[in-house]
Design an enzyme around this catalytic site. Structure first.
Site, PDB file in Angstrom:
ATOM      1  N   GLU A 195       1.339  -0.110  -4.865  1.00 41.69           N
ATOM      2  CA  GLU A 195       0.367   0.907  -5.238  1.00 41.69           C
ATOM      3  C   GLU A 195       1.069   2.264  -5.268  1.00 41.69           C
ATOM      4  O   GLU A 195       1.544   2.736  -4.238  1.00 41.69           O
ATOM      5  CB  GLU A 195      -0.776   0.953  -4.216  1.00 41.69           C
ATOM      6  N   ASP A 244       0.832  -1.201   0.000  1.00 45.40           N
ATOM      7  CA  ASP A 244       0.000   0.000   0.000  1.00 45.40           C
ATOM      8  C   ASP A 244       0.875   1.263   0.000  1.00 45.40           C
ATOM      9  O   ASP A 244       1.999   1.240   0.509  1.00 45.40           O
ATOM     10  CB  ASP A 244      -0.844  -0.066   1.284  1.00 45.40           C
TER      11      ASP A 244
END
Ligand SMILES: *[C@@H]1O[C@H](CO)[C@@H](O)[C@H](O)[C@H]1NC(C)=O
Ligand SMILES: *[C@@H]1O[C@H](CO)[C@@H](O)[C@H](O)[C@H]1NC(C)=O
Ligand SMILES: *[C@@H]1O[C@H](CO)[C@@H](O)[C@H](O)[C@H]1NC(C)=O
Ligand SMILES: *[C@@H]1O[C@H](CO)[C@@H](O)[C@H](O)[C@H]1NC(C)=O
Ligand SMILES: *[C@@H]1O[C@H](CO)[C@@H](O)[C@H](O)[C@H]1NC(C)=O
Ligand SMILES: *[C@@H]1O[C@H](CO)[C@@H](O)[C@H](O)[C@H]1NC(C)=O
Length: 541
Positions: free
Chosen positions: A256, A232
């Protein structure tokens, strides 16, 4: 119904062992992304889930384990689950931590999702099926609810002792919210979130913290036999933090980085295995949302990414939906546009990722509305988009089986005169997409010259969505008329493969399971070069 009930997956994929999978082993995979809290409950209770209240709805790891048939029957061979570690408990201004992104203790698991045994059972059940487990992890921040001093216009303060193991203010960057996303120092050193719920930005420059995080990921991967890690908020941590972290994980890492520029993502492709393909997602979304969308913007980004990223587009995570963006059907419910856009992730160089619920036709808007529970559908496999996804996965697998260079050969676009179409060549697959929409009639068509080298003269070529075939002309070219704005996915009939489950009406005549033809890559490459040379000599390039 395009499928025979048996033989959905080629035997090849059932036999693979799974553990500590490398980027190369993920290259040919297809990922089903789900939110653990929203996929399936342990007792199959179909209690309603109100997404707007942002509370836990009861999904569990046991629930996932019990519904792997549903995922595997669509052709997926990897599952990406929500973060697994303990999150802050109770209500906040933005609801509960049902999504798993608000870590409180990296050394414990989130008991809302089950026990350690439940998670190990899920991991083992996946591996028995030859499937991979991808776990989402967060390094950039942990979370503790601030006191309400910010309501008085002051900076909030925090009780860090609630966080484990980083329990003092010194473990975090000094409080500041990111003001300017174009200032990378700001992006890395300041905090995401807002004054109401700022996310405590870990001091990832501190050597002790770096060591702790590296040991943590190594332990986590080992303990639960994780095959790949989705990371993330990667851009909020300095780039040179990542190589050691990725090495400690020892498995495929995909990050990400929410940005639309390939130039911005480039640096990250050099420090972790792969990135989620956000730059293509932006033009993909707008390009197929209406007939006014601009498809050449997709072409432009893809060509840039192929040139810019360390591994080209290979292994990038290719998606149409995820938990952070409104669902595609929030923007348009024209099923022709939906099916075209859904096709893209499965026909390019990346690893396709499908966000759970898309196959059921979910239409949720932005977070939290895009996080619907799946169980109210009863895991219905008769939906048209379930069938569409099955075909996409099966076609990709058939292409891999027919061309052993499929996964290492870059896709290319075959130029078209109509701006409402795209022709994507990744032999033996030819993806024909259009954003003309379901109201379009007549004129939309794709022209594929024999010089593209995809088909042999006179060869039978099948649109696997409809199992209808046409014959290539005497040079191996085809002209295809669009029908109601639907996409078409073409491949030589001889390469469908009986075992793959695609178009049984056509493969019925095949004598053995392995009678699928092979794509002749060498001839294709030679033909392409010849085509380029002749275009050059004619002054066309
Ligand atoms: C199913 O499990 C939930 C959550 O544990 C519980 O609240 C519910 O009563 C159970 N339902 C049935 C029918 O057992
Ligand atoms: C829930 O449903 C799945 C799929 O139909 C089934 O395999 C499982 O046994 C069910 N679980 C319970 C507790 O009934
Ligand atoms: C926080 O809010 C509560 C309830 O509104 C109030 O009683 C308390 O004084 C506030 N604390 C601070 C530090 O502002
Ligand atoms: C960038 O952000 C940092 C940290 O917030 C700040 O100190 C610096 O002044 C900013 N630089 C520019 C050019 O704005
Ligand atoms: C479509 O996108 C391309 C590439 O970004 C751009 O050059 C072109 O101007 C756009 N066309 C329209 C009609 O906006
Ligand atoms: C086309 O899609 C629109 C939007 O969902 C829908 O209202 C319409 O009925 C569809 N038309 C056809 C011919 O399918």
């Amino acid at each position: 119904m395009l499928f025979s009930t048996a033989h959905i997956l080629p035997a090849l994929f059932l036999a693979q062992s799974a553990f500590a999978a490398t980027a190369d082993e993920w290259r040919g995979r297809s990922i089903y992304q789900l939110l653990t809290d929203r996929f399936a409950t342990t007792n199959n209770s179909s209690s309603p889930c109100d997404t707007t209240s942002r509370k836990y709805c009861g999904g569990t790891w046991k629930g996932i384990t019990a519904h792997l048939d549903y995922i595997q029957a669509m052709g997926f061979d990897a599952v990406w689950i929500s973060p697994i570690v303990e999150n802050l408990e109770g209500e906040t201004a933005y609801g509960e931590a049902y999504h798993g992104y608000w870590t409180k203790n990296i050394n414990k698991i989130n008991t809302n999702f089950g026990t350690e045994d439940d998670l190990n059972e899920l991991s083992a059940a996946l591996h028995t099926r030859g499937m991979f487990l991808m776990v989402d992890v967060v390094v950039n921040h942990l979370v503790t609810v601030p006191d309400n001093s910010s309501k008085n216009g002051q900076d909030p303060t925090f009780d860090y002792s609630e966080i484990t193991p980083f329990s003092t203010a010194n473990d975090y960057h000094p409080f500041c919210l990111i003001q300017n996303y174009d200032n990378q120092t700001d992006v890395e050193q300041c905090w995401i979130g807002d004054k109401v719920l700022p996310l405590s930005d870990l001091d990832t420059e501190d050597p002790e913290i770096v060591t702790t995080m590296n040991e943590w990921i190594a332990g986590l991967v080992k303990k639960y036999k994780i095959d790949g890690v989705r990371i993330d908020t990667v851009k909020h941590v300095r780039k040179d933090f990542w190589p050691d972290f990725a090495k400690s994980a020892g498995v495929f890492t995909i990050g990400e980085i929410l940005d639309d520029k390939t130039s911005y993502l480039k640096g990250y492709t050099e420090v972790i295995d792969s990135v989620l393909d956000y730059p293509t997602w932006f033009p993909l979304k707008t390009g197929f949302t209406s007939p006014q969308g601009n498809l050449s913007a997709i072409t432009e980004i893809v060509v840039e990414a192929q040139k810019t990223y360390k591994n080209g587009m290979f292994m990038t995570g290719s998606f149409l939906e995820n938990h952070d963006q409104e669902r595609f059907q929030a923007a348009t419910q024209d099923q022709a546009l939906v099916k075209n856009a859904m096709t893209w992730p499965f026909i390019n160089d990346g690893v396709p990722i499908l966000y759970y619920g898309q196959e059921q036709g979910y239409t949720g808007g932005n977070d939290p509305n895009n996080r619907e529970a799946l169980w109210p559908t009863g895991f219905d496999t008769s939906k048209p988009l379930v069938d569409h996804v099955k075909t996409l996965n099966a076609a990709r697998k058939a292409a891999v089986a027919a061309n052993d260079k499929f996964l290492t050969t870059s896709m290319s676009f075959i130029g078209q005169s109509d701006s409402a179409v795209l022709a994507v060549s990744k032999p033996p697959l030819l993806g024909l997409l259009t954003n003309a929409g379901n109201k379009s009639t007549g004129s939309t068509k794709w022209t594929i010259p024999g010089s593209a080298g995809l088909f042999k003269a006179g060869e039978s070529v099948v649109n696997v969505f409809e199992c209808k075939s046409i014959n290539a002309d005497d040079k191996g070219g085809i002209t295809v008329q669009a029908n109601g704005g639907m996409p078409q996915l073409m491949m030589p009939a001889s390469m469908l493969g009986k075992a793959g489950g695609l178009c049984p009406s056509i493969t019925a005549g095949f004598t053995t399971d392995s009678s699928a033809g092979k794509f002749d890559q060498t001839t294709w490459t030679t033909a392409l070069i010849a085509g380029v040379l002749s275009a050059l000599s004619m002054g066309l390039l």
